[in-house]
Motif scaffolding. Structure first.
Motif, PDB file in Angstrom:
ATOM      1  N   ILE A 570      23.618  35.940  60.728  1.00 19.33           N
ATOM      2  CA  ILE A 570      23.392  36.610  62.013  1.00 19.33           C
ATOM      3  C   ILE A 570      24.292  37.839  62.050  1.00 19.33           C
ATOM      4  CG2 ILE A 570      23.474  36.386  64.523  1.00 19.33           C
ATOM      5  CD1 ILE A 570      23.168  33.357  64.132  1.00 19.33           C
ATOM      6  N   SER A 571      23.691  39.007  62.280  1.00 23.30           N
ATOM      7  CA  SER A 571      24.428  40.266  62.180  1.00 23.30           C
ATOM      8  C   SER A 571      24.230  41.106  63.431  1.00 23.30           C
ATOM      9  CB  SER A 571      23.964  41.076  60.960  1.00 23.30           C
ATOM     10  OG  SER A 571      23.962  40.286  59.786  1.00 23.30           O
ATOM     11  N   ALA A 572      25.285  41.838  63.801  1.00 28.91           N
ATOM     12  CA  ALA A 572      25.225  42.818  64.880  1.00 28.91           C
ATOM     13  C   ALA A 572      25.670  44.167  64.331  1.00 28.91           C
ATOM     14  CB  ALA A 572      26.122  42.395  66.040  1.00 28.91           C
ATOM     15  N   PHE A 573      24.941  45.248  64.680  1.00 29.09           N
ATOM     16  CA  PHE A 573      25.224  46.595  64.194  1.00 29.09           C
ATOM     17  C   PHE A 573      25.452  47.528  65.380  1.00 29.09           C
ATOM     18  CE2 PHE A 573      22.128  44.448  61.514  1.00 29.09           C
ATOM     19  CZ  PHE A 573      22.713  44.495  60.257  1.00 29.09           C
ATOM     20  N   PHE A 574      26.308  48.524  65.160  1.00 30.56           N
ATOM     21  CA  PHE A 574      26.555  49.504  66.219  1.00 30.56           C
ATOM     22  C   PHE A 574      26.918  50.830  65.566  1.00 30.56           C
ATOM     23  CE2 PHE A 574      29.026  51.566  69.617  1.00 30.56           C
ATOM     24  CZ  PHE A 574      28.114  51.439  70.665  1.00 30.56           C
ATOM     25  N   GLU A 575      26.213  51.898  65.962  1.00 30.33           N
ATOM     26  CA  GLU A 575      26.483  53.226  65.414  1.00 30.33           C
ATOM     27  C   GLU A 575      26.610  54.233  66.542  1.00 30.33           C
ATOM     28  OE1 GLU A 575      24.708  56.547  62.253  1.00 30.33           O
ATOM     29  OE2 GLU A 575      23.780  54.561  62.417  1.00 30.33           O
ATOM     30  N   THR A 576      27.577  55.136  66.409  1.00 33.56           N
ATOM     31  CA  THR A 576      27.765  56.203  67.384  1.00 33.56           C
ATOM     32  C   THR A 576      27.890  57.539  66.651  1.00 33.56           C
ATOM     33  OG1 THR A 576      30.190  56.052  67.378  1.00 33.56           O
ATOM     34  CG2 THR A 576      28.995  54.638  68.937  1.00 33.56           C
ATOM     35  N   SER A 577      27.622  58.621  67.389  1.00 36.00           N
ATOM     36  CA  SER A 577      27.760  59.968  66.855  1.00 36.00           C
ATOM     37  C   SER A 577      28.028  60.916  68.014  1.00 36.00           C
ATOM     38  CB  SER A 577      26.488  60.387  66.114  1.00 36.00           C
ATOM     39  OG  SER A 577      26.595  61.719  65.649  1.00 36.00           O
ATOM     40  N   ASN A 578      28.876  61.910  67.767  1.00 31.39           N
ATOM     41  CA  ASN A 578      29.166  62.895  68.811  1.00 31.39           C
ATOM     42  C   ASN A 578      28.425  64.214  68.568  1.00 31.39           C
ATOM     43  OD1 ASN A 578      30.574  63.880  66.644  1.00 31.39           O
ATOM     44  ND2 ASN A 578      32.555  64.015  67.685  1.00 31.39           N
ATOM     45  N   LYS A 579      27.270  64.148  67.901  1.00 27.76           N
ATOM     46  CA  LYS A 579      26.445  65.336  67.735  1.00 27.76           C
ATOM     47  C   LYS A 579      26.012  65.871  69.098  1.00 27.76           C
ATOM     48  CE  LYS A 579      24.168  64.212  63.312  1.00 27.76           C
ATOM     49  NZ  LYS A 579      22.856  63.966  62.680  1.00 27.76           N
ATOM     50  N   TYR A 580      25.909  67.180  69.200  1.00 34.86           N
ATOM     51  CA  TYR A 580      25.271  67.739  70.389  1.00 34.86           C
ATOM     52  C   TYR A 580      23.841  68.131  70.036  1.00 34.86           C
ATOM     53  CZ  TYR A 580      27.035  72.117  68.267  1.00 34.86           C
ATOM     54  OH  TYR A 580      27.350  73.144  67.410  1.00 34.86           O
ATOM     55  N   ASP A 581      23.052  68.507  71.041  1.00 33.07           N
ATOM     56  CA  ASP A 581      21.603  68.626  70.876  1.00 33.07           C
ATOM     57  C   ASP A 581      21.205  69.545  69.730  1.00 33.07           C
ATOM     58  OD1 ASP A 581      21.229  66.889  72.933  1.00 33.07           O
ATOM     59  OD2 ASP A 581      20.892  68.434  74.459  1.00 33.07           O
ATOM     60  N   GLU A 582      21.888  70.673  69.575  1.00 33.78           N
ATOM     61  CA  GLU A 582      21.514  71.628  68.538  1.00 33.78           C
ATOM     62  C   GLU A 582      21.757  71.096  67.127  1.00 33.78           C
ATOM     63  OE1 GLU A 582      21.939  73.740  72.303  1.00 33.78           O
ATOM     64  OE2 GLU A 582      23.180  72.304  71.206  1.00 33.78           O
ATOM     65  N   GLN A 583      22.602  70.092  66.990  1.00 32.35           N
ATOM     66  CA  GLN A 583      22.889  69.529  65.665  1.00 32.35           C
ATOM     67  C   GLN A 583      21.902  68.444  65.262  1.00 32.35           C
ATOM     68  OE1 GLN A 583      26.948  68.311  66.492  1.00 32.35           O
ATOM     69  NE2 GLN A 583      27.755  69.984  65.244  1.00 32.35           N
ATOM     70  N   ARG A 584      21.077  67.998  66.204  1.00 39.42           N
ATOM     71  CA  ARG A 584      20.144  66.912  65.916  1.00 39.42           C
ATOM     72  C   ARG A 584      18.758  67.459  65.587  1.00 39.42           C
ATOM     73  NH1 ARG A 584      22.871  64.167  70.148  1.00 39.42           N
ATOM     74  NH2 ARG A 584      21.356  64.994  71.636  1.00 39.42           N
ATOM     75  N   PRO A 585      18.224  67.136  64.408  1.00 40.66           N
ATOM     76  CA  PRO A 585      16.827  67.481  64.133  1.00 40.66           C
ATOM     77  C   PRO A 585      15.907  66.738  65.094  1.00 40.66           C
ATOM     78  CG  PRO A 585      17.996  66.867  62.123  1.00 40.66           C
ATOM     79  CD  PRO A 585      18.870  66.502  63.263  1.00 40.66           C
ATOM     80  N   ILE A 586      14.657  67.127  65.121  1.00 37.24           N
ATOM     81  CA  ILE A 586      13.710  66.523  66.045  1.00 37.24           C
ATOM     82  C   ILE A 586      13.473  65.045  65.742  1.00 37.24           C
ATOM     83  CG2 ILE A 586      11.657  67.096  64.681  1.00 37.24           C
ATOM     84  CD1 ILE A 586      10.262  67.745  67.357  1.00 37.24           C
ATOM     85  N   THR A 587      13.724  64.633  64.485  1.00 36.18           N
ATOM     86  CA  THR A 587      13.517  63.232  64.100  1.00 36.18           C
ATOM     87  C   THR A 587      14.665  62.328  64.516  1.00 36.18           C
ATOM     88  OG1 THR A 587      14.452  63.745  61.936  1.00 36.18           O
ATOM     89  CG2 THR A 587      12.056  63.817  62.135  1.00 36.18           C
ATOM     90  N   GLU A 588      15.778  62.892  65.000  1.00 38.90           N
ATOM     91  CA  GLU A 588      16.939  62.098  65.386  1.00 38.90           C
ATOM     92  C   GLU A 588      17.004  61.947  66.903  1.00 38.90           C
ATOM     93  OE1 GLU A 588      20.634  63.257  63.732  1.00 38.90           O
ATOM     94  OE2 GLU A 588      19.863  63.456  61.692  1.00 38.90           O
ATOM     95  N   LYS A 589      17.625  60.865  67.345  1.00 39.48           N
ATOM     96  CA  LYS A 589      17.772  60.567  68.757  1.00 39.48           C
ATOM     97  C   LYS A 589      19.251  60.548  69.130  1.00 39.48           C
ATOM     98  CE  LYS A 589      13.328  59.856  69.064  1.00 39.48           C
ATOM     99  NZ  LYS A 589      12.436  60.803  69.767  1.00 39.48           N
ATOM    100  N   GLU A 590      19.483  60.575  70.420  1.00 36.80           N
ATOM    101  CA  GLU A 590      20.851  60.497  70.915  1.00 36.80           C
ATOM    102  C   GLU A 590      21.293  59.038  70.950  1.00 36.80           C
ATOM    103  OE1 GLU A 590      23.526  61.994  74.761  1.00 36.80           O
ATOM    104  OE2 GLU A 590      21.341  62.254  74.720  1.00 36.80           O
ATOM    105  N   GLY A 591      22.502  58.766  70.481  1.00 36.67           N
ATOM    106  CA  GLY A 591      23.020  57.407  70.434  1.00 36.67           C
ATOM    107  C   GLY A 591      23.553  56.953  71.774  1.00 36.67           C
ATOM    108  N   PRO A 592      24.232  55.802  71.779  1.00 36.63           N
ATOM    109  CA  PRO A 592      24.569  54.945  70.622  1.00 36.63           C
ATOM    110  C   PRO A 592      23.364  54.153  70.120  1.00 36.63           C
ATOM    111  CG  PRO A 592      25.324  53.927  72.642  1.00 36.63           C
ATOM    112  CD  PRO A 592      24.791  55.276  73.036  1.00 36.63           C
ATOM    113  N   PHE A 593      23.590  53.480  68.962  1.00 36.69           N
ATOM    114  CA  PHE A 593      22.511  52.761  68.301  1.00 36.69           C
ATOM    115  C   PHE A 593      22.935  51.309  68.055  1.00 36.69           C
ATOM    116  CE2 PHE A 593      22.230  57.201  67.181  1.00 36.69           C
ATOM    117  CZ  PHE A 593      20.888  57.501  67.402  1.00 36.69           C
ATOM    118  N   PRO A 594      22.658  50.414  69.010  1.00 37.72           N
ATOM    119  CA  PRO A 594      22.955  48.993  68.792  1.00 37.72           C
ATOM    120  C   PRO A 594      21.754  48.274  68.176  1.00 37.72           C
ATOM    121  CG  PRO A 594      22.350  49.353  71.078  1.00 37.72           C
ATOM    122  CD  PRO A 594      22.259  50.701  70.394  1.00 37.72           C
ATOM    123  N   ALA A 595      22.007  47.281  67.348  1.00 38.75           N
ATOM    124  CA  ALA A 595      20.934  46.504  66.735  1.00 38.75           C
ATOM    125  C   ALA A 595      21.476  45.147  66.318  1.00 38.75           C
ATOM    126  CB  ALA A 595      20.345  47.234  65.528  1.00 38.75           C
ATOM    127  N   ALA A 596      20.561  44.224  66.040  1.00 37.17           N
ATOM    128  CA  ALA A 596      20.939  42.886  65.585  1.00 37.17           C
ATOM    129  C   ALA A 596      19.896  42.383  64.603  1.00 37.17           C
ATOM    130  CB  ALA A 596      21.074  41.919  66.757  1.00 37.17           C
TER     131      ALA A 596
END
Length: 643
Positions: A570-596
């Protein structure tokens, strides 16, 4: 007689000789045989090993973190059960990373295992491993499967030891010549691999299913794979038969008609393979024959890729000269007329390569040089007509210390580019390292066989509980422009009380500069249960450097996992990033990114996995080939059944 006729005549002659051996051939009740070269320069036959008694076959790779955790236990059991059970640790590294295998085995002290090299994935295909490793199978002395297990969790070795002790207590004996032929259920191998995903953002569903079935009777084997898509990631739907084949194998010959894969040397001129993770399938449809006798090995094939309408002919020869020295020659030719414009008409392309390899007590070396030539050409003036490739590797190892150096030079050396719509029929070794860390794979470098040269240097030390690795690589265009640089170091200690600790630092520069700090802490609570905490931090400076508008940002990635052998994780994942909008390509979303994720290992060698949450956009890499995946939010359910 022209060259094309010679190739066809040779193939027919070899096939006729092989089929001639079937006269009077005795049907065998043992599982299909296979023969591979080993990491120490030798050769191992599965049937010869089985004749000595029970055999444990385990598939592993140097980039597979669970595999590396399992290997010391297999080595300890190989020592404990020496003379009673044979252990074959089949290495699944491809041409990119197989050079690192022998130094790793030496410095890690894994000296009781026999390590066959399945660089071309032929045995993995035969046993339907399906890219899910580690995968372990145990055979009794009569060649029957008595235990299977996929994956590794701390404590799985306890169950394996129990199974070995039970088998030995039953008094398993080597195969007897009068043993009855296997029943239908013993002769059939079947696996079903599937993946389902649902995006909560787009309301889009994807379903892929691969059903592999093969049947063996004596030296004959036939099979097919049914691919189902309803739909796949590109919106395609339907069912189709893939990997259909019929083959015969004796002690010296193997002939296969239908779909086939293969590799010559380290893949400079031919490396046809399938990778379901990144959706690559460069199979050929035709016929391939292999002959092995004493010190000579020869392979000849004729086939066509699934997409490009070309006929490819190939030949490979290898001879064991003496003192571990093996010399080889490879050749591939095809007529690319069907996908060139009339102004670029070329009657035939030829790719040649010669190689030498040798193992010593203190190391080994491998060198391969190839050329590309065109015949009867009418090319545009600016179209180049030559090409060449060079790959060399030197390993030195003694006790806990190992040293590995690689050199590459590739100039216009792609064989049937886009053979499956994406990938060429050859895959020369790339010198970029395969990481077991998530963020270090975010900015991978894909090999360019048309324009690339580079060096790679590794140093590894392992003594007692301590292991240290230092690695560096630099890749350039032939004109001198640097396209990738790597500096990486890691240190691990196996026992700090009940804990295992690993830490590392990496510097990577391609278009962007990335500095990463990574670490892992494993707490073994009991013999069969453990906790793992993995943390990664990455600082990124976007191309252009300081003073430019896009600037810099930081990523953090965490995993907390509980494993209970032999079934649950059983696993839990968490990712964060301090990118601002201009640094994110259209394929990327604003975080955070929790998952299990919840994973369950089935008792017959299969598994089930349920993943849910959000995931950042990034590259999905397998065997050195990477595929970009956009950000995703939703549910995924995937797994593998074995029958």
């Amino acid at each position: 007689m022209n060259k094309r006729s010679l190739v066809r005549f040779g193939l027919v002659f070899l096939l006729a000789g092989a089929m001639g051996l079937t006269q009077g051939a005795v049907a065998s009740d043992k599982p299909a045989n296979w023969t591979l070269g080993t990491a120490d320069g030798g050769t191992v036959s599965f049937h010869d090993t089985l004749a000595k008694g029970p055999v444990v076959v385990s598939f592993w790779a140097s980039w597979c973190k669970p595999c590396l955790k399992e290997m010391p236990h297999l080595n300890a059991y190989a020592k404990e059960y020496a003379g009673q059970v044979s252990f074959l640790a089949v290495n699944a590294d491809n041409s990119k990373s197989v050079a690192k295998v022998a130094p790793f085995l030496s410095s890690a002290g894994l000296d009781h295992l026999v390590v066959p090299l399945d660089t071309g994935g032929t045995v993995q295909s035969q046993l339907q491993v399906g890219g899910t490793i580690p995968f372990l199978v145990m055979y009794d002395g009569q060649g029957r499967e008595v235990y299977r297990h996929v994956g590794y969790k701390p404590g799985d070795e306890v169950e394996l030891k129990h199974e070995i002790d039970q088998l030995l207590a039953r008094g398993s004996q080597p195969v007897a010549t009068d043993t009855a032929l296997p029943q239908w259920t013993e002769a059939v191998t079947a696996t079903n691999k599937f993946k389902y995903s649902y995006s909560s953002e787009t309301d889009k569903e994807i379903f892929d299913n691969w059903l592999d079935i093969s049947y063996q009777f004596g030296g004959f084997r036939t099979g097919a794979m049914l691919r189902s898509e309803a739909p796949n990631e590109f919106g395609e739907r339907g069912n189709r038969i893939e990997h259909r084949f019929f083959e015969f194998a004796s002690s010296d010959f193997q002939v296969r008609a239908g779909h086939f894969f293969g590799i010559f040397g380290r893949g400079l001129v031919f490396n046809s393979y399938e990778d379901r993770v990144v959706r690559i399938d460069t199979r050929l449809d035709g016929i391939i024959a292999t002959y092995r006798k004493n010190k000579l090995a020869a392979t000849l094939f004729s086939g066509s890729p699934s997409v490009q309408p070309v006929d490819v002919r190939g030949l490979d020869l290898e001879y064991d000269v003496a003192s571990g020295l093996k010399l080889g020659f490879s050749g591939v030719t095809y007529r690319p007329d069907d996908y060139l414009s009339p102004e670029q008409k070329v009657n035939r392309e030829f790719f040649y390569a010669a190689r030498a390899r040798q193992n010593f007590d203190f190391g080994d070396y491998y060198v391969e040089y190839g050329q590309r030539n065109l015949s009867d050409q009418t090319l545009l003036p600016e179209e180049p007509d030559d090409g060449e490739a060079l790959y060399a590797n030197v390993n030195l190892y003694r006790g806990p210390v190992s040293f590995s150096w690689e050199r590459s030079f590739y100039k216009r050396y792609a064989v049937v580019a886009n053979a499956d719509g994406k990938t060429a029929l050859n895959r020369p070794p790339s010198l970029t390292r395969e990481f077991t860390w998530t963020l270090l794979n975010r900015d991978p470098h894909n090999l360019d066989p048309a324009d690339e040269r580079g060096h790679n240097l590794d140093f590894m030390f392992s003594e007692g509980d301590w292991t240290a690795l230092v690695s560096g690589a630099r890749l350039k265009k032939l004109g001198g422009e640097t396209v990738y640089e790597l500096g990486y170091t890691s240190v691990a200690r196996d026992h700090v009380g009940p804990f295992k600790v690993t830490g590392g630092f990496a510097y990577q520069e391609a278009e962007d500069m990335r500095q990463s700090v990574v670490g892992e802490l494993i707490w073994k609570v009991t013999d069969t249960s453990s906790w793992t905490l993995q943390a990664e931090h990455q600082h990124v400076r976007l191309a252009g450097g300081f003073g430019y508008e896009l600037g810099e940002f930081d990523n953090q990635w965490f995993k907390l996992e509980y494993e209970r052998a032999p079934s649950w994780a059983i696993s839990a994942f968490f990712e964060t990033s301090n990118k601002y909008d201009e640094q994110r390509p259209i394929t990327e979303k604003e975080g955070p990114f929790p998952a299990a994720q919840i994973a369950y290992t089935l008792s017959n060698g299969g598994n089930l996995n349920l993943w849910f949450g959000k995931r950042q956009a990034g590259y999905l890499c397998s065997g050195g080939v990477c595929k970009f995946e956009p950000a995703f939010e939703g549910v995924e359910f995937y797994g593998l059944f074995r029958y």
